[in-house]
Design a protein around this motif. Structure first.
Motif, PDB file in Angstrom:
ATOM      1  N   THR A   1       0.836  -1.189   0.000  1.00 43.68           N
ATOM      2  CA  THR A   1       0.000   0.000   0.000  1.00 43.68           C
ATOM      3  C   THR A   1       0.876   1.246   0.000  1.00 43.68           C
ATOM      4  O   THR A   1       2.072   1.179   0.275  1.00 43.68           O
ATOM      5  CB  THR A   1      -0.921   0.019   1.238  1.00 43.68           C
ATOM      6  OG1 THR A   1      -0.107   0.116   2.398  1.00 43.68           O
ATOM      7  CG2 THR A   1      -1.815  -1.206   1.289  1.00 43.68           C
ATOM      8  N   TRP A   2       0.252   2.377  -0.268  1.00 41.62           N
ATOM      9  CA  TRP A   2       0.983   3.640  -0.321  1.00 41.62           C
ATOM     10  C   TRP A   2       1.643   3.941   1.017  1.00 41.62           C
ATOM     11  O   TRP A   2       2.803   4.356   1.068  1.00 41.62           O
ATOM     12  CB  TRP A   2       0.042   4.786  -0.703  1.00 41.62           C
ATOM     13  CG  TRP A   2       0.768   6.088  -0.754  1.00 41.62           C
ATOM     14  CD1 TRP A   2       1.425   6.611  -1.822  1.00 41.62           C
ATOM     15  CD2 TRP A   2       0.952   7.024   0.315  1.00 41.62           C
ATOM     16  NE1 TRP A   2       2.007   7.817  -1.498  1.00 41.62           N
ATOM     17  CE2 TRP A   2       1.727   8.097  -0.178  1.00 41.62           C
ATOM     18  CE3 TRP A   2       0.548   7.069   1.636  1.00 41.62           C
ATOM     19  CZ2 TRP A   2       2.097   9.181   0.599  1.00 41.62           C
ATOM     20  CZ3 TRP A   2       0.910   8.150   2.419  1.00 41.62           C
ATOM     21  CH2 TRP A   2       1.673   9.189   1.900  1.00 41.62           C
ATOM     22  N   CYS A   3       0.926   3.743   2.118  1.00 37.85           N
ATOM     23  CA  CYS A   3       1.481   4.071   3.443  1.00 37.85           C
ATOM     24  C   CYS A   3       2.746   3.273   3.732  1.00 37.85           C
ATOM     25  O   CYS A   3       3.733   3.833   4.192  1.00 37.85           O
ATOM     26  CB  CYS A   3       0.450   3.822   4.534  1.00 37.85           C
ATOM     27  SG  CYS A   3      -0.866   5.047   4.569  1.00 37.85           S
ATOM     28  N   ASN A   4       2.710   1.981   3.500  1.00 32.61           N
ATOM     29  CA  ASN A   4       3.895   1.161   3.765  1.00 32.61           C
ATOM     30  C   ASN A   4       5.069   1.599   2.898  1.00 32.61           C
ATOM     31  O   ASN A   4       6.213   1.609   3.343  1.00 32.61           O
ATOM     32  CB  ASN A   4       3.592  -0.320   3.548  1.00 32.61           C
ATOM     33  CG  ASN A   4       2.807  -0.904   4.698  1.00 32.61           C
ATOM     34  OD1 ASN A   4       2.905  -0.442   5.825  1.00 32.61           O
ATOM     35  ND2 ASN A   4       2.016  -1.919   4.407  1.00 32.61           N
ATOM     36  N   SER A   5       4.795   1.962   1.650  1.00 29.72           N
ATOM     37  CA  SER A   5       5.850   2.435   0.760  1.00 29.72           C
ATOM     38  C   SER A   5       6.427   3.761   1.257  1.00 29.72           C
ATOM     39  O   SER A   5       7.641   3.954   1.281  1.00 29.72           O
ATOM     40  CB  SER A   5       5.297   2.597  -0.652  1.00 29.72           C
ATOM     41  OG  SER A   5       6.270   3.129  -1.500  1.00 29.72           O
ATOM     42  N   ALA A   6       5.565   4.675   1.668  1.00 26.75           N
ATOM     43  CA  ALA A   6       6.008   5.987   2.150  1.00 26.75           C
ATOM     44  C   ALA A   6       6.820   5.871   3.431  1.00 26.75           C
ATOM     45  O   ALA A   6       7.778   6.619   3.641  1.00 26.75           O
ATOM     46  CB  ALA A   6       4.808   6.900   2.363  1.00 26.75           C
ATOM     47  N   MET A   7       6.459   4.968   4.307  1.00 28.82           N
ATOM     48  CA  MET A   7       7.150   4.821   5.599  1.00 28.82           C
ATOM     49  C   MET A   7       8.604   4.398   5.426  1.00 28.82           C
ATOM     50  O   MET A   7       9.419   4.638   6.301  1.00 28.82           O
ATOM     51  CB  MET A   7       6.443   3.790   6.480  1.00 28.82           C
ATOM     52  CG  MET A   7       5.051   4.146   6.852  1.00 28.82           C
ATOM     53  SD  MET A   7       5.018   5.512   7.991  1.00 28.82           S
ATOM     54  CE  MET A   7       3.336   5.444   8.512  1.00 28.82           C
ATOM     55  N   LYS A   8       8.925   3.763   4.320  1.00 29.86           N
ATOM     56  CA  LYS A   8      10.276   3.237   4.118  1.00 29.86           C
ATOM     57  C   LYS A   8      11.206   4.215   3.409  1.00 29.86           C
ATOM     58  O   LYS A   8      12.373   3.929   3.227  1.00 29.86           O
ATOM     59  CB  LYS A   8      10.191   1.926   3.345  1.00 29.86           C
ATOM     60  CG  LYS A   8       9.471   0.850   4.137  1.00 29.86           C
ATOM     61  CD  LYS A   8       9.291  -0.399   3.339  1.00 29.86           C
ATOM     62  CE  LYS A   8       8.483  -1.406   4.149  1.00 29.86           C
ATOM     63  NZ  LYS A   8       8.082  -2.546   3.374  1.00 29.86           N
ATOM     64  N   LYS A   9      10.705   5.368   3.006  1.00 32.13           N
ATOM     65  CA  LYS A   9      11.540   6.335   2.290  1.00 32.13           C
ATOM     66  C   LYS A   9      12.493   7.044   3.247  1.00 32.13           C
ATOM     67  O   LYS A   9      12.224   7.171   4.435  1.00 32.13           O
ATOM     68  CB  LYS A   9      10.658   7.344   1.571  1.00 32.13           C
ATOM     69  CG  LYS A   9       9.846   6.696   0.484  1.00 32.13           C
ATOM     70  CD  LYS A   9       9.165   7.698  -0.367  1.00 32.13           C
ATOM     71  CE  LYS A   9       8.405   6.937  -1.428  1.00 32.13           C
ATOM     72  NZ  LYS A   9       8.372   7.568  -2.677  1.00 32.13           N
ATOM     73  N   LYS A  10      13.588   7.536   2.724  1.00 36.39           N
ATOM     74  CA  LYS A  10      14.552   8.285   3.542  1.00 36.39           C
ATOM     75  C   LYS A  10      13.986   9.663   3.859  1.00 36.39           C
ATOM     76  O   LYS A  10      13.271  10.255   3.067  1.00 36.39           O
ATOM     77  CB  LYS A  10      15.871   8.418   2.795  1.00 36.39           C
ATOM     78  CG  LYS A  10      16.591   7.112   2.673  1.00 36.39           C
ATOM     79  CD  LYS A  10      17.954   7.289   2.083  1.00 36.39           C
ATOM     80  CE  LYS A  10      18.580   5.903   1.964  1.00 36.39           C
ATOM     81  NZ  LYS A  10      19.986   5.923   2.054  1.00 36.39           N
ATOM     82  N   GLY A  11      14.333  10.167   5.015  1.00 36.27           N
ATOM     83  CA  GLY A  11      13.913  11.505   5.415  1.00 36.27           C
ATOM     84  C   GLY A  11      12.513  11.585   6.001  1.00 36.27           C
ATOM     85  O   GLY A  11      12.044  12.667   6.315  1.00 36.27           O
TER      86      GLY A  11
END
Length: 83
Positions: A1-11
């Motif tokens: 999902t979008w949330c899981n993808s966003a949580m793993k980004k740097k910064g």
């Protein structure tokens, strides 16, 4: 999902408002998603809130076996009102 993808980004940084004594949401962001957090609360007396007082384990790297407050990634407490 979008949330899981966003949580793993740097910064990525978790923001938590009105944490009271203990903020399980920011602990989860720190310990599960490995992101630093910023905690904001202007009402709770620091003696009643280890994270706001800055006395909860902070950036420990691992909270395995630690009972109570613990942040694997660093948190920054702010005793200010927003809003």
């Amino acid at each position: 999902t979008w949330c899981n993808s966003a949580m793993k980004k740097k910064g990525v940084r978790g923001l938590s408002y009105g944490i009271e004594e203990r903020d399980l949401w920011s602990e989860k962001m720190s310990n599960v998603f490995h992101m630093p957090t910023q905690l904001y609360d202007c009402f709770i007396p620091p003696v009643r809130s280890p994270p706001i007082a800055g006395t909860a384990p902070n950036g420990t790297g691992s909270c395995d076996g630690v009972g109570g407050h613990c942040y694997e990634k660093p948190y920054e407490p702010y005793r200010v009102c927003l809003g």
